[in-house]
Design an enzyme around this catalytic site. Structure first.
Site, PDB file in Angstrom:
ATOM      1  N   GLN A  17       0.775  -1.234   0.000  1.00  0.00           N
ATOM      2  CA  GLN A  17       0.000   0.000   0.000  1.00  0.00           C
ATOM      3  C   GLN A  17       0.811   1.292   0.000  1.00  0.00           C
ATOM      4  OE1 GLN A  17      -3.547   2.196   2.589  1.00  0.00           O
ATOM      5  NE2 GLN A  17      -3.005   0.095   3.059  1.00  0.00           N
ATOM      6  N   ARG A  38       7.223  -9.845  -9.919  1.00  0.00           N
ATOM      7  CA  ARG A  38       7.744 -11.194 -10.108  1.00  0.00           C
ATOM      8  C   ARG A  38       6.780 -11.997 -10.976  1.00  0.00           C
ATOM      9  NH1 ARG A  38       8.838 -13.397  -4.197  1.00  0.00           N
ATOM     10  NH2 ARG A  38       6.829 -12.341  -3.896  1.00  0.00           N
ATOM     11  N   ASP A  73      12.666 -11.331 -13.655  1.00  0.00           N
ATOM     12  CA  ASP A  73      13.466 -12.050 -12.656  1.00  0.00           C
ATOM     13  C   ASP A  73      14.831 -11.374 -12.597  1.00  0.00           C
ATOM     14  OD1 ASP A  73      14.879 -13.723 -11.025  1.00  0.00           O
ATOM     15  OD2 ASP A  73      14.398 -15.568 -12.099  1.00  0.00           O
ATOM     16  N   LYS A  75      17.091 -11.668 -10.483  1.00  0.00           N
ATOM     17  CA  LYS A  75      18.163 -12.480  -9.930  1.00  0.00           C
ATOM     18  C   LYS A  75      19.006 -13.128 -11.029  1.00  0.00           C
ATOM     19  CE  LYS A  75      15.713 -13.533  -5.628  1.00  0.00           C
ATOM     20  NZ  LYS A  75      15.153 -14.609  -4.757  1.00  0.00           N
ATOM     21  N   ASN A  96       9.616   0.139  -1.633  1.00  0.00           N
ATOM     22  CA  ASN A  96       9.299  -0.009  -0.212  1.00  0.00           C
ATOM     23  C   ASN A  96       9.623  -1.418   0.262  1.00  0.00           C
ATOM     24  OD1 ASN A  96       7.099  -1.063  -1.697  1.00  0.00           O
ATOM     25  ND2 ASN A  96       5.646  -0.651  -0.052  1.00  0.00           N
ATOM     26  N   PHE A  97      10.794  -1.913  -0.194  1.00  0.00           N
ATOM     27  CA  PHE A  97      11.311  -3.197   0.275  1.00  0.00           C
ATOM     28  C   PHE A  97      11.674  -3.110   1.756  1.00  0.00           C
ATOM     29  CE2 PHE A  97      12.978  -3.596  -4.265  1.00  0.00           C
ATOM     30  CZ  PHE A  97      12.001  -4.504  -4.651  1.00  0.00           C
ATOM     31  N   ARG A 104      21.047  -5.613  -1.446  1.00  0.00           N
ATOM     32  CA  ARG A 104      21.322  -7.042  -1.638  1.00  0.00           C
ATOM     33  C   ARG A 104      21.060  -7.483  -3.071  1.00  0.00           C
ATOM     34  NH1 ARG A 104      18.963  -7.015   3.534  1.00  0.00           N
ATOM     35  NH2 ARG A 104      16.888  -7.596   2.730  1.00  0.00           N
ATOM     36  N   LYS A 136      10.696  -4.189  10.548  1.00  0.00           N
ATOM     37  CA  LYS A 136       9.561  -4.130   9.634  1.00  0.00           C
ATOM     38  C   LYS A 136       8.412  -3.373  10.298  1.00  0.00           C
ATOM     39  CE  LYS A 136      10.109  -8.300   6.801  1.00  0.00           C
ATOM     40  NZ  LYS A 136       9.478  -9.583   6.412  1.00  0.00           N
ATOM     41  N   GLU A 139       0.924  -0.873   8.788  1.00  0.00           N
ATOM     42  CA  GLU A 139       0.047   0.261   9.047  1.00  0.00           C
ATOM     43  C   GLU A 139      -0.147   0.555  10.529  1.00  0.00           C
ATOM     44  OE1 GLU A 139      -2.346   3.314   9.071  1.00  0.00           O
ATOM     45  OE2 GLU A 139      -1.769   2.543   7.113  1.00  0.00           O
ATOM     46  N   ASP A 168       0.275   3.848   6.007  1.00  0.00           N
ATOM     47  CA  ASP A 168       0.633   3.433   4.653  1.00  0.00           C
ATOM     48  C   ASP A 168       0.349   4.513   3.622  1.00  0.00           C
ATOM     49  OD1 ASP A 168       1.795   0.865   4.797  1.00  0.00           O
ATOM     50  OD2 ASP A 168      -0.128  -0.054   5.172  1.00  0.00           O
ATOM     51  N   GLY A 247      -8.653  21.169  18.821  1.00  0.00           N
ATOM     52  CA  GLY A 247      -8.258  22.524  18.480  1.00  0.00           C
ATOM     53  C   GLY A 247      -8.985  23.544  19.339  1.00  0.00           C
ATOM     54  N   GLY A 248      -9.038  24.749  18.864  1.00  0.00           N
ATOM     55  CA  GLY A 248      -9.638  25.822  19.642  1.00  0.00           C
ATOM     56  C   GLY A 248     -11.154  25.868  19.574  1.00  0.00           C
TER      57      GLY A 248
END
Length: 415
Positions: A17, A38, A73, A75, A96-97, A104, A136, A139, A168, A247-248
């Site tokens: 998200q 993937r 892929d 890799k 956002n890994f 890596r 990790k 939310e 998120d 608030g006010g």
């Protein structure tokens, strides 16, 4: 008519998200967002909370409009080569890994700068630099660590998280602003830079009034606009304040006619000082206009719950819409508690593009939230989310790959 971010190309490595919220907003403004997924799986939310077997979930479709999807892929050596070509051609990489994942993969900041010195690398993480930066975060964790949960709910109950996805989606909105700012600065410097939004930071930014109140509490020991003021009991930190406005202008949620059966038959009512005489007339308490316990905003503070109880005696004789019609005649600030069903069917929200119906080739028509930011010279057209890998060949052809080379990559299962 041109789009505000037309010509900007985004390499989207985001999922779930926070990141997709950011890249969807950029896509709505005209950026070409290439979502890298993937093969065979894609973004995890494609399969989460499915309401139709084998079809992309609403979770996915409502966060990935106006994007193109490729499967890759990275890799495999050939896949890494494709990714390097994409980095050379794109303006922004968004991810956002988990912390360290991009490094890596072999794509450190230094390596990305070698490939494209103008590349902006934007990241959402749970925490910024500090003792928890490798943890990790989801939310509700962000809501708890950013100050929202501890100040939400009623004083005699536990902390409460909000239904709004401030951790998120709130982080995604902050990151989008950071990206646009970095793009603007690049016009002057010619260089890319890193953009970081920590979810804890984003939530705290949205809770800044509570940090304000913490300092007021430490200085004075009381906060007069909080419902605890009447009882005179405050601890060392900002308490949960129920439905107080923060608030006010004192406010509270009040029952309306039908509340016994309808969980949303309520209205938010604000006892604004400027319209106090009108409030007294509407609820039949005209003697309060000059009464010393009620005549001034400060005098009213210890009696707020008594005031709201009196207003509620009146609101329970009205539906929430009837009450709003009457109160607005006197410019008394208020708002009905709208259910998601009511919001989905509200004609004005459809007309403004805030709620949009989109057609999908597999699930058919569905409702989604449109762009909340309206630009007069860059109107948003909400197009459906991409099927998994739908644009792989199109994107690679745009990089100059021949049909034969694309076929070879598919044969090698790189794409």
């Amino acid at each position: 008519m041109s789009k505000a971010l037309e010509g900007v190309r985004i390499l989207d490595f985001t999922h779930v998200q926070s990141g997709p919220t950011c890249t969807q907003l950029l896509a709505w403004f005209g950026a070409d967002v290439i979502k890298v997924e993937r093969a065979g799986e894609g973004d995890a939310t494609r399969a989460q909370l499915r309401d139709i077997p084998g079809v992309d979930s609403l979770y996915f479709t409502m966060l990935n409009h106006n994007k193109r999807s490729i499967t890759l892929d990275a890799k495999r050596p050939a896949g890494k080569g494709v990714l390097e070509d994409l980095i050379r051609e794109c303006d922004v990489l968004v991810e956002n890994f988990a912390p360290g994942a991009l490094d890596r993969m072999g794509f450190t900041w230094e390596r990305i700068q070698q490939l494209n010195p103008r590349m902006i690398v934007a990241s959402v993480k749970g925490f910024g630099p500090g003792p928890y930066e490798h943890c990790k975060v989801y939310e509700n964790v962000a809501q708890c660590t950013g100050g929202a949960a501890g100040t939400t709910g009623f004083d005699d109950g536990p902390p409460v998280v909000t239904g709004a996805q401030i951790g998120d989606s709130g982080s995604g909105l902050h990151l989008a602003l950071g990206i646009v700012t970095a793009l603007y600065q690049r016009n002057t410097t010619g260089r890319g830079q890193r953009v970081l939004t920590a979810m804890q930071d984003a939530v705290l930014n949205l809770c800044r009034v509570k940090l304000r109140d913490q300092q007021r509490l430490e200085r004075t020991g009381v906060m007069e606009e909080y419902p605890q003021y009447a009882g005179g009991t405050f601890g060392e930190s900002v308490p949960r304040a129920g439905n107080a406005s923060g608030g006010g202008q004192p406010g509270w949620i009040l029952k309306c006619r039908g509340w016994e059966k309808d969980p949303n038959a309520y209205i938010y009512f604000i006892a604004q000082a400027a319209v106090w005489p009108a409030i007294c007339k509407v609820i039949g308490r005209t003697h309060w206009i000059t009464h010393p316990d009620f005549a001034t905003p400060r005098a009213r503070l210890p009696h707020l719950m008594e005031i709201f109880a009196a207003v509620e005696e009146w609101t329970t004789t009205q539906t929430k819409y009837e009450a709003m019609d009457v109160l607005n005649q006197y410019d008394i600030p208020c708002g009905p508690i709208l259910s998601m069903k009511e919001i989905a069917n509200e004609p004005s929200l459809r007309a403004s593009g805030t709620v949009v119906e989109v057609d999908h080739p597999e699930r058919g028509p569905y409702l989604t939230v449109g762009n909340p930011i309206k630009l007069s010279d860059s109107p948003t057209e909400v197009t459906r989310s991409p099927l998994l890998g739908e644009h792989t060949e199109e994107v690679l052809a745009g990089l100059g790959y021949s049909a034969e080379r694309i076929a070879a990559l598919r044969e090698e299962r790189v794409i």
